[in-house]
Design a protein around this motif. Structure first.
Motif, short mmCIF file in Angstrom:
data_model
loop_
_atom_site.label_atom_id
_atom_site.label_comp_id
_atom_site.label_asym_id
_atom_site.label_seq_id
_atom_site.Cartn_x
_atom_site.Cartn_y
_atom_site.Cartn_z
N ILE A 36 0.85 -1.19 0.00
CA ILE A 36 0.00 0.00 0.00
C ILE A 36 0.89 1.24 0.00
CG2 ILE A 36 -1.76 1.30 1.27
CD1 ILE A 36 -2.69 -1.35 2.47
N HIS A 37 0.64 2.13 -0.96
CA HIS A 37 1.34 3.42 -1.05
C HIS A 37 0.37 4.51 -0.61
CE1 HIS A 37 4.83 2.07 -3.53
NE2 HIS A 37 3.97 1.11 -3.85
N CYS A 38 0.70 5.21 0.46
CA CYS A 38 -0.11 6.34 0.92
C CYS A 38 0.70 7.17 1.89
CB CYS A 38 -1.41 5.87 1.57
SG CYS A 38 -1.16 5.00 3.11
N MET A 39 0.23 8.36 2.18
CA MET A 39 0.92 9.26 3.10
C MET A 39 0.20 9.38 4.43
SD MET A 39 3.55 9.93 1.40
CE MET A 39 4.30 11.09 2.51
N LEU A 40 -0.69 8.44 4.73
CA LEU A 40 -1.47 8.47 5.97
C LEU A 40 -0.66 7.96 7.15
CD1 LEU A 40 -4.80 6.93 4.66
CD2 LEU A 40 -4.41 9.31 5.25
N GLU A 41 -1.06 8.39 8.34
CA GLU A 41 -0.51 7.80 9.56
C GLU A 41 -1.08 6.39 9.70
OE1 GLU A 41 1.72 9.05 11.71
OE2 GLU A 41 1.92 10.84 10.49
N ASP A 42 -0.38 5.55 10.45
CA ASP A 42 -0.78 4.14 10.55
C ASP A 42 -2.16 3.96 11.16
OD1 ASP A 42 0.04 4.94 13.04
OD2 ASP A 42 1.48 3.33 13.32
N TYR A 43 -2.50 4.73 12.19
CA TYR A 43 -3.80 4.58 12.83
C TYR A 43 -4.94 5.00 11.90
CZ TYR A 43 -3.38 9.60 13.69
OH TYR A 43 -3.21 10.96 13.53
N ARG A 44 -4.70 6.00 11.07
CA ARG A 44 -5.71 6.46 10.12
C ARG A 44 -5.94 5.43 9.02
NH1 ARG A 44 -10.22 8.97 9.48
NH2 ARG A 44 -10.38 10.17 7.60
N LEU A 45 -4.86 4.84 8.53
CA LEU A 45 -4.98 3.80 7.51
C LEU A 45 -5.72 2.58 8.07
CD1 LEU A 45 -4.40 2.70 4.69
CD2 LEU A 45 -2.20 1.90 5.55
N ALA A 46 -5.41 2.20 9.30
CA ALA A 46 -6.08 1.06 9.93
C ALA A 46 -7.58 1.34 10.04
CB ALA A 46 -5.49 0.77 11.29
N TYR A 47 -7.94 2.55 10.42
CA TYR A 47 -9.36 2.93 10.52
C TYR A 47 -10.05 2.82 9.16
CZ TYR A 47 -13.45 5.94 10.71
OH TYR A 47 -14.73 6.43 10.57
N LEU A 48 -9.41 3.35 8.11
CA LEU A 48 -10.02 3.32 6.77
C LEU A 48 -10.13 1.89 6.24
CD1 LEU A 48 -8.34 6.47 5.23
CD2 LEU A 48 -10.74 6.20 5.85
N LEU A 49 -9.13 1.05 6.51
CA LEU A 49 -9.21 -0.34 6.07
C LEU A 49 -10.33 -1.07 6.82
CD1 LEU A 49 -5.44 -1.33 5.77
CD2 LEU A 49 -7.07 -0.95 3.92
N ASN A 50 -10.46 -0.79 8.11
CA ASN A 50 -11.55 -1.39 8.89
C ASN A 50 -12.91 -1.02 8.30
OD1 ASN A 50 -9.79 -2.60 10.68
ND2 ASN A 50 -10.01 -1.02 12.23
#
Length: 161
Positions: free
Chosen positions: A22-36
């Protein structure tokens, strides 16, 4: 007395998992939230990070165990930045220490990847494509793609247990 010889197949050596870069500039917690939200999973941060090189380098990790389908999902950061102070000889009153930022990668052969989503199960091509399409539907993600884990040189870094 008879001698019994057991021959083990190489099937035990190969662990089956799906790996998505995954290529993105998000913080890890934000990416985890969006994947959830988009995949209908429940990734949560582990109490301890992945530590390598005698705890000099650590990578954040989120995981979720799907007990219904017996699948473990893991989101792990590929990039770790550490700052060290450069030791210098002081020659004047206004000399300062220099900060050096060193970047380490969990999988060095994929230096441009920000995160990896490891799914401890082999999905059919259609299910994997469905997961990738849901990830790509997130506007903050630049791109995502499957990685052939058999071609990885540093696949031992993906053993989280």
């Amino acid at each position: 007395m008879a001698v019994h010889k057991l021959i083990l197949d190489d099937a035990f050596d190969e662990v089956v998992y799906t790996l998505i870069a995954i290529h993105c500039m998000l913080e890890d917690y934000r990416l985890a939230y969006l994947l959830n939200k988009h995949l209908g999973i429940s990734l949560t941060r582990k109490s301890s990070d992945l530590d390598y090189k005698n705890s000099a380098v650590s990578y954040s990790i989120y995981d979720w165990e799907d007990t219904k389908q017996l699948v473990t999902w893991s989101l792990v950061s590929n990039i770790c930045k550490t700052e060290t102070l450069k030791k210098t000889e002081y020659t004047s009153l206004f000399d300062t220490e220099q900060k050096i930022t060193k970047t380490s990668h969990l999988l060095p052969e994929y230096k441009t990847v920000n995160y990896f989503l490891k799914i401890d199960s082999e999905f059919s091509f259609s299910k994997e494509k469905y997961i990738l399409n849901n990830i790509l539907s997130i506007p903050q993600i630049a791109t995502a793609y499957s990685v052939d884990s058999s071609q990885l040189k540093s696949k031992d870094n993906l053993i989280f247990s």
